[in-house]
Structure formats: C-alpha cells, structure tokens
Enzyme design. Structure first.
Site, PDB file in Angstrom:
ATOM      1  N   MET A  30      -7.746  67.514  14.646  1.00 16.95           N
ATOM      2  CA  MET A  30      -8.336  68.072  13.424  1.00 16.95           C
ATOM      3  C   MET A  30      -8.445  66.984  12.349  1.00 16.95           C
ATOM      4  O   MET A  30      -8.650  67.288  11.168  1.00 16.95           O
ATOM      5  CB  MET A  30      -7.503  69.245  12.923  1.00 16.95           C
ATOM      6  CG  MET A  30      -7.465  70.392  13.945  1.00 16.95           C
ATOM      7  SD  MET A  30      -7.119  71.986  13.225  1.00 16.95           S
ATOM      8  CE  MET A  30      -5.508  71.702  12.511  1.00 16.95           C
ATOM      9  N   GLY A  31      -8.290  65.723  12.754  1.00 21.74           N
ATOM     10  CA  GLY A  31      -8.474  64.622  11.801  1.00 21.74           C
ATOM     11  C   GLY A  31      -7.251  64.357  10.948  1.00 21.74           C
ATOM     12  O   GLY A  31      -6.152  64.813  11.243  1.00 21.74           O
ATOM     13  N   HIS A  34      -2.958  60.050  12.149  1.00 22.71           N
ATOM     14  CA  HIS A  34      -1.751  59.252  11.905  1.00 22.71           C
ATOM     15  C   HIS A  34      -1.299  58.649  13.231  1.00 22.71           C
ATOM     16  O   HIS A  34      -1.953  58.841  14.275  1.00 22.71           O
ATOM     17  CB  HIS A  34      -0.663  60.112  11.253  1.00 22.71           C
ATOM     18  CG  HIS A  34      -0.396  61.406  11.975  1.00 22.71           C
ATOM     19  ND1 HIS A  34       0.114  61.466  13.248  1.00 22.71           N
ATOM     20  CD2 HIS A  34      -0.606  62.702  11.606  1.00 22.71           C
ATOM     21  CE1 HIS A  34       0.246  62.715  13.633  1.00 22.71           C
ATOM     22  NE2 HIS A  34      -0.204  63.497  12.652  1.00 22.71           N
ATOM     23  N   GLY A  36       0.812  59.455  15.340  1.00 24.03           N
ATOM     24  CA  GLY A  36       0.962  60.417  16.439  1.00 24.03           C
ATOM     25  C   GLY A  36      -0.359  60.581  17.185  1.00 24.03           C
ATOM     26  O   GLY A  36      -0.410  60.514  18.418  1.00 24.03           O
ATOM     27  N   HIS A  37      -1.435  60.790  16.424  1.00 19.91           N
ATOM     28  CA  HIS A  37      -2.768  60.904  17.055  1.00 19.91           C
ATOM     29  C   HIS A  37      -3.113  59.607  17.795  1.00 19.91           C
ATOM     30  O   HIS A  37      -3.643  59.640  18.912  1.00 19.91           O
ATOM     31  CB  HIS A  37      -3.845  61.153  15.994  1.00 19.91           C
ATOM     32  CG  HIS A  37      -3.709  62.438  15.233  1.00 19.91           C
ATOM     33  ND1 HIS A  37      -3.359  62.477  13.907  1.00 19.91           N
ATOM     34  CD2 HIS A  37      -3.896  63.724  15.608  1.00 19.91           C
ATOM     35  CE1 HIS A  37      -3.339  63.737  13.490  1.00 19.91           C
ATOM     36  NE2 HIS A  37      -3.655  64.515  14.493  1.00 19.91           N
ATOM     37  N   GLY A 149      -0.358  66.368  22.263  1.00 18.36           N
ATOM     38  CA  GLY A 149       0.974  65.965  21.833  1.00 18.36           C
ATOM     39  C   GLY A 149       2.027  67.006  22.194  1.00 18.36           C
ATOM     40  O   GLY A 149       1.790  68.212  22.069  1.00 18.36           O
ATOM     41  N   MET A 186       5.771  63.246  12.826  1.00 22.12           N
ATOM     42  CA  MET A 186       4.543  62.999  12.059  1.00 22.12           C
ATOM     43  C   MET A 186       3.615  64.204  12.160  1.00 22.12           C
ATOM     44  O   MET A 186       3.485  64.808  13.216  1.00 22.12           O
ATOM     45  CB  MET A 186       3.840  61.759  12.590  1.00 22.12           C
ATOM     46  CG  MET A 186       4.594  60.508  12.259  1.00 22.12           C
ATOM     47  SD  MET A 186       3.696  59.074  12.833  1.00 22.12           S
ATOM     48  CE  MET A 186       4.847  57.805  12.356  1.00 22.12           C
TER      49      MET A 186
HETATM   50  P1  AMP Z   1      -3.919  68.083  15.194  1.00 22.84           P
HETATM   51  O1  AMP Z   1      -4.856  67.122  14.550  1.00 22.84           O
HETATM   52  O2  AMP Z   1      -2.723  68.433  14.371  1.00 22.84           O
HETATM   53  O3  AMP Z   1      -4.624  69.300  15.770  1.00 22.84           O
HETATM   54  O4  AMP Z   1      -3.323  67.320  16.454  1.00 22.84           O
HETATM   55  C1  AMP Z   1      -4.162  66.776  17.430  1.00 22.84           C
HETATM   56  C2  AMP Z   1      -3.321  66.339  18.603  1.00 22.84           C
HETATM   57  O5  AMP Z   1      -2.380  65.367  18.157  1.00 22.84           O
HETATM   58  C3  AMP Z   1      -2.513  67.486  19.223  1.00 22.84           C
HETATM   59  O6  AMP Z   1      -2.506  67.335  20.634  1.00 22.84           O
HETATM   60  C4  AMP Z   1      -1.142  67.283  18.630  1.00 22.84           C
HETATM   61  O7  AMP Z   1      -0.100  67.798  19.427  1.00 22.84           O
HETATM   62  C5  AMP Z   1      -1.082  65.766  18.569  1.00 22.84           C
HETATM   63  N1  AMP Z   1      -0.073  65.319  17.593  1.00 22.84           N
HETATM   64  C6  AMP Z   1       0.049  65.718  16.311  1.00 22.84           C
HETATM   65  N2  AMP Z   1       1.138  65.149  15.732  1.00 22.84           N
HETATM   66  C7  AMP Z   1       1.711  64.381  16.696  1.00 22.84           C
HETATM   67  C8  AMP Z   1       2.875  63.551  16.741  1.00 22.84           C
HETATM   68  N3  AMP Z   1       3.675  63.399  15.684  1.00 22.84           N
HETATM   69  N4  AMP Z   1       3.151  62.914  17.894  1.00 22.84           N
HETATM   70  C9  AMP Z   1       2.364  63.067  18.987  1.00 22.84           C
HETATM   71  N5  AMP Z   1       1.257  63.832  19.007  1.00 22.84           N
HETATM   72  C10 AMP Z   1       0.938  64.489  17.883  1.00 22.84           C
END
Ligand code: AMP
Length: 283
Positions: A30-31, A34, A36-37, A149, A186
């Site tokens: 979802m942008g 960081h 983690g992404h 993640g 994160m």
């Molecule tokens: P989001 O943008 O929050 O929808 O996350 C997109 C992807 O990044 C999802 O698969 C999340 O699980 C992964 N993600 C978000 N935060 C982290 C993190 N701290 N470490 C690893 N993967 C992450």
C-alpha cells in the site's frame, strides 16, 4: 524501473517477459515504503528474474472508521526507493481501475475460518478486502511467486489458504519481520506516532519475547502467560485489542502441548492500531 497505472501497459510488459521465459515475482503493497517492504523486494529479486511491485491503498480492506483517507501516500520517494532496490516494474492503479463498478457491486473472495479470529474479529470485512485485492492483482500480474511479510501473520495465512483452496499456480513466500533497533516492527502506521510513542510501542516486542521465553521453557501455562502479557501491555499504557497464543498453522487457540506456536498481538496507542507477532517452537 517503469511505473504503469493502466492494465494494458502492465499486461503487455508481463507478456513480453513471459515470452522470453523469464520468471516474475510480485510484491503487493500500500506504499509509504520502508525497509520492511524493501526486504520483500530484495527476496523477490533473489528468486525471480523480474520483480513487480504494486502500490494501491485498497479501500475494500479499510473499515468505516479507519484511516483510509489519512493513510500516508508518498509515491515519489517510494519510486526512488524501488529504483535503488532494483525493482523492474511498479504498478500504481487508481481505485477506478481496480473497482470500476464501485465496491458494492464488486465480486469478492471470502476465506473462511482462518480469516475469522484475531484481526478478522476486530476488523470485520478486512480479510475479504485483502483476499479480493490480492486475487485481483494476482490475475493482473500473473506472477510465478509472490512475497508477503510475516509481520502480517494472519494475512499471510489467509493468502496461503486462498492460493491453496483455489489452486492458484503461485508460490507464496513469507519474509521475516524487519524491526527498528528498539524492536518495534516497522510499519507505515508508525509514522502516526511521536518519538515518545514509538519508544512506548517498542514494549510490544519485549512483551512478546518475554511470553515466548516462558512458553519455550514451560515455566507457566498458556493462560498464565497470556494473562501476564495482557497485564504488561496495560502497564505500558497500551490498549489491548487482542493477545492470542495460537497454533501457527490453524491460528486456533494453543493447547499446552502444541509444538508450533505463534503469539499474535494487536494494541492501540494514541488511536493507532499496531500489530506484531512472534513465532516459536517449543523446546
Ligand atoms: P502494506 O504496505 O502494509 O500492505 O505491506 C505490504 C507488504 O509488506 C505486506 O506483505 C506486509 O506484510 C509487508 N510488511 C509490512 N511491514 C513489514 C515489516 N516490518 N517487515 C516485513 N514485511 C513487512
């Protein structure tokens, strides 16, 4: 790295790669990217020839009183980060492209059972929104592999179940959670917190580790460990949503002799909902 917003550009790029026999890994996001992404992108690069990332703040997975409108949108810096990471293609569809008939008329995917507890119970409709958008993005990108993640542990379990139940020819890879030095997982939602609140939030991981240690060494029962953790959460001024010790495969309540456990937690801090988890094997 090329950025495309429309479906025909996306499909023609993917088609040309497939014609060359190249494999495609996909990282949906979802942008507000960081580290983690970026760790997902790094993993995707290791296991496929081409990496496609999507940025789409999916309205279907947000509840009525949630942060859809304030969710951070930082496309320019996200693009730069993805270039630095070596992603090959960024897909940034509009809401109208994804849901041309509007949300109410949209077909959807429900993944029963695994979606129902934990975040599913606190956020009704959330996993329907997640499964539907991931399914739709899978059909658009047609990846060989997709990376998610472990930070969103239940989400990963829901996606694995959907892919399995519907025989989707996609390998799902789980990537470990990236943390701040403090231990705080994160998250784009950490940006809503002050520095002081981030320190407060870092207790979540400490409490998880404490509970994991007690589970590993059988010093207390599952219920005693949960009760102690809930008390620690309250002592840190965090508002409990749930703290559940579960079987890591079924996400059902753990029994004292279960082997493969995960601790799932969600709390509120200054109206921001934070989730984390820790997986462990009993000694
Ligand atoms: P989001 O943008 O929050 O929808 O996350 C997109 C992807 O990044 C999802 O698969 C999340 O699980 C992964 N993600 C978000 N935060 C982290 C993190 N701290 N470490 C690893 N993967 C992450």
């Amino acid at each position: 790295m090329q950025t495309v917003s429309n479906v025909s550009q996306l499909r023609s790029k993917i088609k040309s790669w497939k014609q060359q026999g190249l494999t495609v890994a996909f990282v949906p996001t979802m942008g507000n990217l960081h580290a983690g992404h970026f760790s997902l992108v790094e993993k995707a690069k290791q296991i496929a020839d081409k990496v496609v990332v999507s940025i789409f703040v999916n309205p279907m997975q947000f509840g009525k009183n949630e942060d859809l409108n304030t969710y951070p949108r930082t496309l320019q810096s996200d693009q730069q980060g993805l270039i630095d990471e070596g992603a090959d293609l960024l897909f940034t569809p509009t809401v109208e492209t994804i849901y041309p008939k509007g949300l109410a008329a949209q077909s959807y995917i429900d993944v029963p059972d695994i979606s129902e507890r934990h975040c599913g119970a606190s956020r009704p409709g959330h996993f329907r929104g997640v499964a539907t958008i991931v399914n739709k993005l899978f059909n658009l990108v047609q990846p060989d592999i997709a990376c998610f993640g472990e930070k969103d542990f239940q989400q990963l379990a829901v996606i694995r179940t959907m892919v399995d139940d519907l025989s989707m020819p996609i390998e799902i890879i789980g990537v470990p959670t990236k943390r701040e030095v403090s231990g705080l997982a994160m998250s784009s939602r950490n940006g809503y917190l002050s520095e002081e609140e981030k320190t407060q939030a870092s207790h979540i991981y400490r409490i998880l580790k404490d509970a994991a240690h007690a589970l590993e060494y059988n010093t207390l029962t599952v219920n005693e460990i949960s009760d102690r953790a809930k008390q620690q959460i309250a002592e840190q001024g965090l508002i409990l949503d749930y703290f559940n010790i579960c079987d890591a495969n079924t996400l059902q309540d753990a029994k004292n002799n279960d082997e493969n456990l995960v601790i799932l937690v969600a709390v509120f801090l200054a109206n921001v909902r934070l989730i984390d988890n820790l997986q462990l094997s009993k000694a």
